[in-house]
Write a protein that holds these residues in place. Structure first.
Motif, mmCIF file in Angstrom:
data_model
loop_
_atom_site.group_PDB
_atom_site.id
_atom_site.type_symbol
_atom_site.label_atom_id
_atom_site.label_comp_id
_atom_site.label_asym_id
_atom_site.label_seq_id
_atom_site.Cartn_x
_atom_site.Cartn_y
_atom_site.Cartn_z
ATOM 1 N N UNK A 54 31.336 37.020 28.364
ATOM 2 C CA UNK A 54 32.082 38.278 28.398
ATOM 3 C C UNK A 54 31.239 39.351 29.075
ATOM 4 N N UNK A 55 31.886 40.208 29.852
ATOM 5 C CA UNK A 55 31.200 41.329 30.507
ATOM 6 C C UNK A 55 31.039 42.481 29.510
ATOM 7 N N UNK A 56 29.847 43.057 29.489
ATOM 8 C CA UNK A 56 29.569 44.159 28.555
ATOM 9 C C UNK A 56 30.078 45.495 29.108
ATOM 10 N N UNK B 267 40.277 34.478 18.975
ATOM 11 C CA UNK B 267 41.251 35.505 19.363
ATOM 12 C C UNK B 267 41.341 35.622 20.883
ATOM 13 N N UNK B 268 42.516 35.997 21.371
ATOM 14 C CA UNK B 268 42.662 36.339 22.782
ATOM 15 C C UNK B 268 41.899 37.639 23.053
ATOM 16 N N UNK B 269 41.368 37.843 24.263
ATOM 17 C CA UNK B 269 40.687 39.112 24.577
ATOM 18 C C UNK B 269 41.635 40.302 24.373
ATOM 19 N N UNK B 270 41.111 41.369 23.775
ATOM 20 C CA UNK B 270 41.935 42.579 23.619
ATOM 21 C C UNK B 270 41.988 43.340 24.941
ATOM 22 N N UNK C 50 31.034 47.979 19.531
ATOM 23 C CA UNK C 50 32.446 47.562 19.573
ATOM 24 C C UNK C 50 32.627 46.334 20.464
ATOM 25 N N UNK C 51 31.885 46.293 21.572
ATOM 26 C CA UNK C 51 32.003 45.141 22.471
ATOM 27 C C UNK C 51 31.421 43.885 21.824
ATOM 28 N N UNK C 52 30.384 44.055 21.002
ATOM 29 C CA UNK C 52 29.803 42.898 20.306
ATOM 30 C C UNK C 52 30.832 42.307 19.337
ATOM 31 N N UNK C 53 31.560 43.183 18.653
ATOM 32 C CA UNK C 53 32.587 42.704 17.714
ATOM 33 C C UNK C 53 33.734 42.034 18.475
ATOM 34 N N UNK C 54 34.054 42.556 19.656
ATOM 35 C CA UNK C 54 35.081 41.915 20.492
ATOM 36 C C UNK C 54 34.635 40.489 20.853
ATOM 37 N N UNK D 10 26.984 37.800 26.295
ATOM 38 C CA UNK D 10 27.526 39.127 26.604
ATOM 39 C C UNK D 10 26.628 39.667 27.717
ATOM 40 N N UNK D 11 27.193 39.802 28.921
ATOM 41 C CA UNK D 11 26.383 40.101 30.111
ATOM 42 C C UNK D 11 26.640 41.541 30.554
ATOM 43 N N UNK D 12 25.559 42.301 30.690
ATOM 44 C CA UNK D 12 25.702 43.710 31.093
ATOM 45 C C UNK D 12 26.548 43.851 32.365
ATOM 46 N N UNK D 13 27.137 45.034 32.509
ATOM 47 C CA UNK D 13 27.883 45.336 33.719
ATOM 48 C C UNK D 13 26.921 45.801 34.795
ATOM 49 N N UNK D 14 27.166 45.591 36.067
ATOM 50 C CA UNK D 14 28.179 44.688 36.573
ATOM 51 C C UNK D 14 27.822 43.253 36.188
#
Ligand SMILES: NC(=O)c1ccc[n+]([C@@H]2O[C@H](COP(=O)([O-])OP(=O)(O)OC[C@H]3O[C@@H](n4cnc5c(N)ncnc54)[C@H](OP(=O)(O)O)[C@@H]3O)[C@@H](O)[C@H]2O)c1
Length: 325
Positions: free
Chosen positions: A120-122, A294-297, A282-286, A93-97
């Protein structure tokens, strides 16, 4: 949803602390933290009740008790930090940007795909309850055809020329730190723009102090976006449709409320479900759902790569250059 992965925190700066606090409060397991400085890792571990402190990022990613690495280094280091973790077989999980350029973003996405791990982008805002509800309402046609997004992100941040926000070598400037929020929001609702205009005022250190952007999207839809790092505004956002509008209260990119209006600006619906923390879990749970198949929400990795391409073009237009890393 129950969390089952074991998280490792890479870097111990400002946002790593906020993230770790939210994970702890959400009952998500953090097994290790890694820092360039052993003392910083130990202090961080003690503060957040993390059992293992590593004195290097290499030791952290090699830890067999870690499944997923949260990358919280400055953005020019996201590429090397993420690849280090991916090559060790960890999800990231990589911080934005996500990175400082589209080629770097593509490199992470490709390496993750090759290794069979999730990257995944955070962009935590995408997964907050008010944003989930907003996307549902728009999909239901609650404001008709969505035509316009107007959003900004402005803060009064440190003006010290040595701070990372002012330093080109550390990816400084308003655009990549703050402007990415309205850019990502506009692309979420209206898709990747077909036309991009942008103007910026630069700091003495050569990064953008304030940037204004106009995007044209498919069907002539428009977004009007702004960011600045030394002036704080209301940070509200509004989405205009042919039969109504939604105005997100301040601070629109954090957990907050919104009102839906009809075409005459009469309020017709209110969303107000407080979140006790900053909501970064929430992003960690995603990410955990993606790991389970699961497909990305929201915000699949290809969209992250596309967003970095849009930011590359804005940077080209405003003359914001970073040294090669
Ligand atoms: N999601 C959000 O709301 C949010 C908010 C703020 C920032 N961010 C993003 O998170 C990232 C980090 O921002 P931050 O505000 O946490 O920065 P920060 O406070 O400066 O922390 C960055 C950390 O990265 C590590 N690091 C590795 N190489 C470094 C280098 N050459 N110079 C400085 N630090 C280095 C350090 O940790 P160790 O010494 O422990 O190795 C440092 O503590 C940025 O990409 C930023 O855009 C996100």
């Amino acid at each position: 949803m129950e969390s089952t992965l074991r998280w490792g925190i890479l870097a111990t700066g400002h946002i790593a602390r906020t993230f770790a606090g939210d994970l702890r409060d959400a009952g998500i397991t953090m097994t290790a933290v890694g820092s360039r400085a052993p003392g910083a890792a130990e202090a961080f571990a003690a503060e957040f009740g993390i059992p293992t402190a590593h004195g290097s990022y290499e030791q952290l990613v090699a830890d067999p008790d870690v499944d997923v690495i949260y990358v919280a280094t400055p953005h020019p280091m996201h590429l090397s930090s993420a690849l280090l973790a991916i090559d060790a077989g960890k999800h990231v999980l990589v911080e934005k940007p996500f990175t400082i350029s589209q080629p770097q973003a593509r490199a992470i996405a490709d390496r993750a795909a090759a290794q069979g791990v999730v990257a995944m982008e955070a962009m935590w805002t995408r997964y907050l309850p008010h944003m989930v509800r907003l996307r549902e309402l728009l999909a239901e046609g609650a404001i008709g055809d969505v035509r316009t997004v107007i959003a900004d992100h402005t803060q009064s941040l440190p003006t010290d020329p040595t701070h990372r926000l002012q330093n080109p070598a550390l990816g400084g400037g308003a655009l990549l730190d703050l402007g990415i929020y309205p850019v990502s929001f506009a692309i979420d609702l209206l898709g990747v723009p077909t036309e991009i205009q942008a103007h910026a005022t630069m700091t003495a250190t050569g990064v953008d102090r304030q940037t204004a952007m106009v995007f044209v999207h498919e069907g002539g839809r428009q977004s009007v976006l702004h960011c600045a790092l030394d002036t704080a505004g209301s940070n509200r956002a509004v989405v205009l449709g042919t039969t109504g509008a939604i105005e997100i209260d301040r601070v629109w990119y954090t957990p907050t409320s919104f009102t839906r209006y009809d075409r005459d600006w009469n309020p017709v619906e209110r969303f107000d479900e407080p979140v006790a923390t900053r909501g970064m879990h929430f992003q960690a749970l995603e990410l955990e759902r993606r790991v389970r198949g699961d497909e990305p929400s929201s915000l699949p990795i290809d969209e992250t790569v596309a967003i970095m391409g849009v930011l590359d073009e804005v940077r080209r237009l405003i003359g914001l250059e970073y040294p090669e890393q």
